[in-house]
Design a protein around this motif. Sequence first.
Motif, PDB file in Angstrom:
ATOM      1  N   VAL A 119       0.874  -1.177   0.000  1.00  0.00           N
ATOM      2  CA  VAL A 119       0.000   0.000   0.000  1.00  0.00           C
ATOM      3  C   VAL A 119       0.910   1.225   0.000  1.00  0.00           C
ATOM      4  O   VAL A 119       1.702   1.412   0.928  1.00  0.00           O
ATOM      5  CB  VAL A 119      -0.936   0.011   1.223  1.00  0.00           C
ATOM      6  CG1 VAL A 119      -1.698   1.339   1.318  1.00  0.00           C
ATOM      7  CG2 VAL A 119      -1.919  -1.157   1.159  1.00  0.00           C
ATOM      8  N   CYS A 121       1.176   5.198  -0.098  1.00  0.00           N
ATOM      9  CA  CYS A 121       0.431   6.431   0.150  1.00  0.00           C
ATOM     10  C   CYS A 121       1.293   7.637  -0.217  1.00  0.00           C
ATOM     11  O   CYS A 121       2.361   7.842   0.358  1.00  0.00           O
ATOM     12  CB  CYS A 121       0.005   6.523   1.604  1.00  0.00           C
ATOM     13  SG  CYS A 121      -0.912   8.032   1.996  1.00  0.00           S
ATOM     14  N   ALA A 178      -5.023  10.381   5.405  1.00  0.00           N
ATOM     15  CA  ALA A 178      -4.093   9.370   4.909  1.00  0.00           C
ATOM     16  C   ALA A 178      -4.060   8.168   5.842  1.00  0.00           C
ATOM     17  O   ALA A 178      -4.041   7.011   5.393  1.00  0.00           O
ATOM     18  CB  ALA A 178      -2.698   9.973   4.754  1.00  0.00           C
ATOM     19  N   ALA A 181      -7.200   6.199   5.195  1.00  0.00           N
ATOM     20  CA  ALA A 181      -7.212   5.595   3.862  1.00  0.00           C
ATOM     21  C   ALA A 181      -6.253   4.412   3.778  1.00  0.00           C
ATOM     22  O   ALA A 181      -6.550   3.399   3.123  1.00  0.00           O
ATOM     23  CB  ALA A 181      -6.852   6.645   2.818  1.00  0.00           C
ATOM     24  N   ILE A 182      -5.102   4.526   4.426  1.00  0.00           N
ATOM     25  CA  ILE A 182      -4.138   3.415   4.439  1.00  0.00           C
ATOM     26  C   ILE A 182      -4.766   2.177   5.072  1.00  0.00           C
ATOM     27  O   ILE A 182      -4.646   1.056   4.556  1.00  0.00           O
ATOM     28  CB  ILE A 182      -2.856   3.828   5.189  1.00  0.00           C
ATOM     29  CG1 ILE A 182      -2.040   4.796   4.334  1.00  0.00           C
ATOM     30  CG2 ILE A 182      -2.031   2.604   5.571  1.00  0.00           C
ATOM     31  CD1 ILE A 182      -0.939   5.503   5.105  1.00  0.00           C
ATOM     32  N   ALA A 185      -7.189   0.599   2.772  1.00  0.00           N
ATOM     33  CA  ALA A 185      -6.502  -0.147   1.715  1.00  0.00           C
ATOM     34  C   ALA A 185      -5.948  -1.469   2.236  1.00  0.00           C
ATOM     35  O   ALA A 185      -5.965  -2.486   1.529  1.00  0.00           O
ATOM     36  CB  ALA A 185      -5.379   0.710   1.120  1.00  0.00           C
ATOM     37  N   VAL A 198      -2.559   5.026  -2.757  1.00  0.00           N
ATOM     38  CA  VAL A 198      -3.451   5.925  -2.022  1.00  0.00           C
ATOM     39  C   VAL A 198      -2.966   7.347  -2.277  1.00  0.00           C
ATOM     40  O   VAL A 198      -1.850   7.703  -1.899  1.00  0.00           O
ATOM     41  CB  VAL A 198      -3.444   5.617  -0.513  1.00  0.00           C
ATOM     42  CG1 VAL A 198      -4.306   6.624   0.245  1.00  0.00           C
ATOM     43  CG2 VAL A 198      -3.923   4.194  -0.247  1.00  0.00           C
ATOM     44  N   ASP A 199      -3.777   8.142  -2.940  1.00  0.00           N
ATOM     45  CA  ASP A 199      -3.418   9.500  -3.374  1.00  0.00           C
ATOM     46  C   ASP A 199      -4.191  10.497  -2.518  1.00  0.00           C
ATOM     47  O   ASP A 199      -5.409  10.617  -2.644  1.00  0.00           O
ATOM     48  CB  ASP A 199      -3.781   9.636  -4.859  1.00  0.00           C
ATOM     49  CG  ASP A 199      -3.541  11.027  -5.428  1.00  0.00           C
ATOM     50  OD1 ASP A 199      -3.134  11.940  -4.684  1.00  0.00           O
ATOM     51  OD2 ASP A 199      -3.790  11.209  -6.643  1.00  0.00           O
TER      52      ASP A 199
END
Length: 369
Positions: A119, A121, A178, A181-182, A185, A198-199
Amino acid sequence: MTDAPKAPFRVIDFSQVMAGPFCTRLLADVGAEVIKVEPEGGESMRGRPPVRDGASSYFGALNAGKRSVTLDLKSEEGLARARALIASADVVVENFRPGVMARLGLGWDRLSELNPRLVYCAISGFGQSGAAATRPAYAPMIHAASGFDLTLMGFDPPANRPAPTGMFFADVLAGVFAWGAIQAALLERERSGLGQLVDVALMDCILSMMVYEVQEVQFPQANPRHVYVPVKTTDGFIVTVPLSDKNFQGLRTMLGDPDWAKDPIYATAVGRQTHWAEMMVEIEAWTRSRSGDDCVAALMAAGVPTSRYRTVAEALTSDEARERGILAPVIDASGEFKVPNPPFKFSRSRAHVGNRVPEVGEGNDEFFG
């Protein structure tokens, strides 16, 4: 002696300054092994004040609980060591300008081939693609570009310029988004077996925070949104929120049901919001001859949500801060100081800042032999 429990996942942290380190410290707080990659001599934030006896507590607050290694990413040896770390990792976090990591051979395309479960980021000002992607971006610039600063200025009609910026909301928001989101993911990886990019963009984060403003742009309102204003006391200011019917009835009772409170314009929550400024003027006529503590005590006893404006020092030494355990001790080369714990608690698992700030490259021997 038993071995320490294995960290649930490994994070290679190439990030610097605030947004990325804020994210990775939260990951460390919930048990991840975070390996911070620094240049020889350490990240520049190690010299950012407050500094005592050569150690920055600002840096420490963002990096407690991590490990540190030093790498020269412009050398073949440094890149080889970086790739070896990443091959064993679950997560990479970086906040360079888009394109920098790719030019080093450490971009998402290359690393996803090296480690398909990774993953990755990437945190930036405007995202990883598009016309604005390569612009340099610091939080104050994002505050200005997003409309955030002018929105705040609009809350204070006498102001003739945006207020100075001293807190980096965009960085903190990006770090928190972030972090979440991490983990989303990683959870998705349990199903698919694959990592992903992950943007996270600071601009997106600030705009997502302005929930009302984004809607009001699309559907303009005849009346401006009411704003919560400071109310003067003998020794400072309070903010009070008699918004609901129950709150307002408590206020009326506490004040002895004054004539102004009987005006039909205050009879409903919508009416009070429309005439909020006028209502605050009436309340201030009562508060300005009393101390902040006396005002808070009387209003809260009447069921009106109210707080005194406090300094950070006052907030940190408050009863609620002590009861919540907001501050925790950590140790760096200059001794002990305190930093905030993560702002959430779990009933069963870990959510606590690590107790040591890593020295520059303290993990080199362990990770590189």
